[in-house]
Design a protein around this motif. Structure first.
Motif, PDB file in Angstrom:
ATOM      1  N   TYR A 212      52.805 118.075  89.946  1.00  0.00           N
ATOM      2  CA  TYR A 212      53.250 117.596  88.636  1.00  0.00           C
ATOM      3  C   TYR A 212      54.551 118.252  88.195  1.00  0.00           C
ATOM      4  O   TYR A 212      55.377 117.636  87.540  1.00  0.00           O
ATOM      5  CB  TYR A 212      52.182 117.890  87.568  1.00  0.00           C
ATOM      6  CG  TYR A 212      50.805 117.379  87.902  1.00  0.00           C
ATOM      7  CD1 TYR A 212      50.554 116.010  87.959  1.00  0.00           C
ATOM      8  CD2 TYR A 212      49.756 118.254  88.157  1.00  0.00           C
ATOM      9  CE1 TYR A 212      49.288 115.541  88.271  1.00  0.00           C
ATOM     10  CE2 TYR A 212      48.490 117.792  88.469  1.00  0.00           C
ATOM     11  CZ  TYR A 212      48.264 116.434  88.522  1.00  0.00           C
ATOM     12  OH  TYR A 212      47.011 115.972  88.833  1.00  0.00           O
ATOM     13  N   THR A 213      54.748 119.538  88.536  1.00  0.00           N
ATOM     14  CA  THR A 213      55.858 120.303  87.956  1.00  0.00           C
ATOM     15  C   THR A 213      57.096 120.338  88.827  1.00  0.00           C
ATOM     16  O   THR A 213      58.158 120.770  88.373  1.00  0.00           O
ATOM     17  CB  THR A 213      55.417 121.760  87.688  1.00  0.00           C
ATOM     18  OG1 THR A 213      55.040 122.373  88.923  1.00  0.00           O
ATOM     19  CG2 THR A 213      54.241 121.811  86.731  1.00  0.00           C
ATOM     20  N   THR A 216      60.960 119.837  87.698  1.00  0.00           N
ATOM     21  CA  THR A 216      61.057 119.744  86.236  1.00  0.00           C
ATOM     22  C   THR A 216      61.696 121.022  85.680  1.00  0.00           C
ATOM     23  O   THR A 216      62.080 121.927  86.421  1.00  0.00           O
ATOM     24  CB  THR A 216      59.663 119.580  85.598  1.00  0.00           C
ATOM     25  OG1 THR A 216      58.907 120.787  85.815  1.00  0.00           O
ATOM     26  CG2 THR A 216      58.918 118.401  86.196  1.00  0.00           C
ATOM     27  N   GLN A 217      61.771 121.102  84.345  1.00  0.00           N
ATOM     28  CA  GLN A 217      62.351 122.279  83.708  1.00  0.00           C
ATOM     29  C   GLN A 217      61.454 123.511  83.826  1.00  0.00           C
ATOM     30  O   GLN A 217      61.887 124.613  83.486  1.00  0.00           O
ATOM     31  CB  GLN A 217      62.628 121.991  82.217  1.00  0.00           C
ATOM     32  CG  GLN A 217      63.651 120.894  81.972  1.00  0.00           C
ATOM     33  CD  GLN A 217      65.046 121.261  82.469  1.00  0.00           C
ATOM     34  OE1 GLN A 217      65.293 122.387  82.861  1.00  0.00           O
ATOM     35  NE2 GLN A 217      65.953 120.305  82.451  1.00  0.00           N
ATOM     36  N   ALA A 277      60.103 122.158  77.511  1.00  0.00           N
ATOM     37  CA  ALA A 277      60.727 120.937  78.044  1.00  0.00           C
ATOM     38  C   ALA A 277      60.043 120.498  79.338  1.00  0.00           C
ATOM     39  O   ALA A 277      59.808 119.300  79.558  1.00  0.00           O
ATOM     40  CB  ALA A 277      62.212 121.185  78.297  1.00  0.00           C
ATOM     41  N   GLY A 278      59.689 121.467  80.192  1.00  0.00           N
ATOM     42  CA  GLY A 278      58.989 121.138  81.430  1.00  0.00           C
ATOM     43  C   GLY A 278      57.621 120.551  81.163  1.00  0.00           C
ATOM     44  O   GLY A 278      57.201 119.593  81.828  1.00  0.00           O
ATOM     45  N   TYR A 279      56.933 121.109  80.181  1.00  0.00           N
ATOM     46  CA  TYR A 279      55.619 120.576  79.806  1.00  0.00           C
ATOM     47  C   TYR A 279      55.757 119.136  79.325  1.00  0.00           C
ATOM     48  O   TYR A 279      54.957 118.259  79.692  1.00  0.00           O
ATOM     49  CB  TYR A 279      55.012 121.450  78.703  1.00  0.00           C
ATOM     50  CG  TYR A 279      53.618 121.051  78.299  1.00  0.00           C
ATOM     51  CD1 TYR A 279      52.519 121.395  79.075  1.00  0.00           C
ATOM     52  CD2 TYR A 279      53.401 120.318  77.132  1.00  0.00           C
ATOM     53  CE1 TYR A 279      51.236 121.025  78.703  1.00  0.00           C
ATOM     54  CE2 TYR A 279      52.121 119.947  76.758  1.00  0.00           C
ATOM     55  CZ  TYR A 279      51.043 120.304  77.538  1.00  0.00           C
ATOM     56  OH  TYR A 279      49.778 119.929  77.168  1.00  0.00           O
ATOM     57  N   GLN A 281      58.122 117.016  80.157  1.00  0.00           N
ATOM     58  CA  GLN A 281      58.425 116.180  81.325  1.00  0.00           C
ATOM     59  C   GLN A 281      57.156 115.809  82.088  1.00  0.00           C
ATOM     60  O   GLN A 281      56.956 114.655  82.474  1.00  0.00           O
ATOM     61  CB  GLN A 281      59.368 116.931  82.265  1.00  0.00           C
ATOM     62  CG  GLN A 281      60.833 116.842  81.899  1.00  0.00           C
ATOM     63  CD  GLN A 281      61.676 117.524  82.946  1.00  0.00           C
ATOM     64  OE1 GLN A 281      61.740 118.748  82.993  1.00  0.00           O
ATOM     65  NE2 GLN A 281      62.310 116.745  83.790  1.00  0.00           N
ATOM     66  N   VAL A 282      56.302 116.818  82.324  1.00  0.00           N
ATOM     67  CA  VAL A 282      55.069 116.576  83.080  1.00  0.00           C
ATOM     68  C   VAL A 282      54.181 115.573  82.356  1.00  0.00           C
ATOM     69  O   VAL A 282      53.650 114.632  82.957  1.00  0.00           O
ATOM     70  CB  VAL A 282      54.315 117.906  83.304  1.00  0.00           C
ATOM     71  CG1 VAL A 282      52.915 117.649  83.845  1.00  0.00           C
ATOM     72  CG2 VAL A 282      55.093 118.785  84.267  1.00  0.00           C
ATOM     73  N   GLU A 285      56.580 111.986  81.788  1.00  0.00           N
ATOM     74  CA  GLU A 285      57.114 111.316  82.967  1.00  0.00           C
ATOM     75  C   GLU A 285      56.080 111.134  84.070  1.00  0.00           C
ATOM     76  O   GLU A 285      56.212 110.232  84.896  1.00  0.00           O
ATOM     77  CB  GLU A 285      58.305 112.101  83.530  1.00  0.00           C
ATOM     78  CG  GLU A 285      59.493 112.162  82.581  1.00  0.00           C
ATOM     79  CD  GLU A 285      60.618 113.004  83.150  1.00  0.00           C
ATOM     80  OE1 GLU A 285      60.533 113.371  84.338  1.00  0.00           O
ATOM     81  OE2 GLU A 285      61.570 113.296  82.414  1.00  0.00           O
ATOM     82  N   ARG A 286      55.040 111.992  84.081  1.00  0.00           N
ATOM     83  CA  ARG A 286      54.131 111.968  85.218  1.00  0.00           C
ATOM     84  C   ARG A 286      52.676 111.795  84.835  1.00  0.00           C
ATOM     85  O   ARG A 286      52.022 110.849  85.250  1.00  0.00           O
ATOM     86  CB  ARG A 286      54.321 113.252  86.040  1.00  0.00           C
ATOM     87  CG  ARG A 286      55.721 113.281  86.646  1.00  0.00           C
ATOM     88  CD  ARG A 286      56.048 114.570  87.318  1.00  0.00           C
ATOM     89  NE  ARG A 286      57.433 114.523  87.797  1.00  0.00           N
ATOM     90  CZ  ARG A 286      58.079 115.503  88.384  1.00  0.00           C
ATOM     91  NH1 ARG A 286      57.460 116.650  88.589  1.00  0.00           N
ATOM     92  NH2 ARG A 286      59.317 115.368  88.784  1.00  0.00           N
TER      93      ARG A 286
END
Length: 297
Positions: A212-213, A216-217, A277-279, A281-282, A285-286
């Motif tokens: 998932y990550t 990503t950020q 931001a990464g959280y 995105q996950v 986006e996913r």
């Protein structure tokens, strides 16, 4: 790694000049465990870069060697380099016992160059290598920052205990710290490295998470905190040791404290922002799309 060929060659030339400078200086001084580790480490530092210089038109093979340079350059040779600086700094600033410092330095060498190679597996998730690398890489890469933090805790514990004994016996020279700004940065270096490289690295390294990550950020948060925690803070500490020069003691000033606080809070703030931001995105986006292979791509 992605530099043009002329820059590649330039980097090798500069590193060789740096090596020659350090070696010619070192052979004139005392041969200690720290100097021995530093000399061997610098040879590995120069040699490992060569693994990324040759061309291959197979993306999996290219990524394999690409990660050898990234992982073993940053997470092995540079980690050992910082370990040498931390060892030297603790001996000079608080009079740490050399045998304790060098013991942990050798443990770090064995772990980084032993488990460091196995820890490469956490970069092999998505380039067609066998699945057994997933768990091996995740486990051993998480162990890499442990020796540095263990060295620091062990040395500071011993120093505090011995200082307390001296104070209890009435010795006036019990407090032996001679450079408090450098020591403060070495403290943040040890724990920043553990958090950035260890904790932030581990929570997105497991393959069950990385699917998932990846990309990503989360990776940016890990990279920025690990770089600043492991390397930049050690460099700032060494700057303060250079500023001290022949002075008997260098103390914290209000400007020193403000600089320390603002830089540290800035890095922590950036890391938290990138993690959020990464959280996002996950989730957006996913995961919201079922996190299947189709969603991943």
């Amino acid at each position: 790694i992605e530099a043009p060929r002329w820059a590649d060659i330039g980097i090798v030339v500069v590193v060789l000049i740096f090596l020659a400078n350090v070696y010619l200086t070192a052979i004139k001084g005392e041969r200690t465990g720290i100097v021995t580790v530093l000399m061997a480490d610098l040879l590995a530092l120069a040699g490992l870069y060569l693994a990324g210089m040759f061309y291959t038109n197979n993306i999996s093979i290219d990524q394999y060697w690409w990660w050898w340079v990234i992982h073993l350059w940053v997470e092995a040779t540079w980690e050992v380099f910082v370990g040498c600086l931390l060892s030297y700094g603790l001996i000079k600033i608080i009079g740490a016992r050399r045998e304790v410092v060098e013991m942990w330095l050798w443990i770090e060498v064995s772990m980084l160059f032993g488990s460091g190679i196995l820890g490469l597996g956490h970069h092999y998730f998505w380039i067609g290598t066998p699945e057994y690398w997933w768990e091996i890489g995740a486990l051993f890469s998480a162990l890499e920052p442990v020796p540095l933090i263990a060295m620091f805790v062990h040395v500071v514990y011993d120093w505090g205990k011995e200082t307390g004994i001296k104070e209890g016996e009435g010795h006036s020279d019990a407090k032996v710290m001679n450079n408090s700004p450098a020591f403060a940065w070495f403290v943040t270096n040890a724990f920043g490295n553990f958090l950035g490289a260890g904790v932030w690295g581990f929570f997105h390294t497991l393959p069950q998470m990385n699917i998932y990550t990846h990309g990503t950020q989360f990776t940016s948060a890990h990279g920025h905190l690990a770089f600043f925690g492991a390397f930049a803070m050690a460099m700032i500490a060494m700057f303060y040791m250079g500023v001290q020069g022949n002075k008997k003691e260098l103390k914290m000033t209000s400007l020193t404290k403000w600089g320390f606080a603002l830089i540290t809070m800035g890095v922590v703030g950036m890391t938290v922002a990138l993690t959020i931001a990464g959280y996002g995105q996950v989730m957006i986006e996913r995961a919201q799309f079922g996190a299947t292979w189709e969603a991943y791509f």
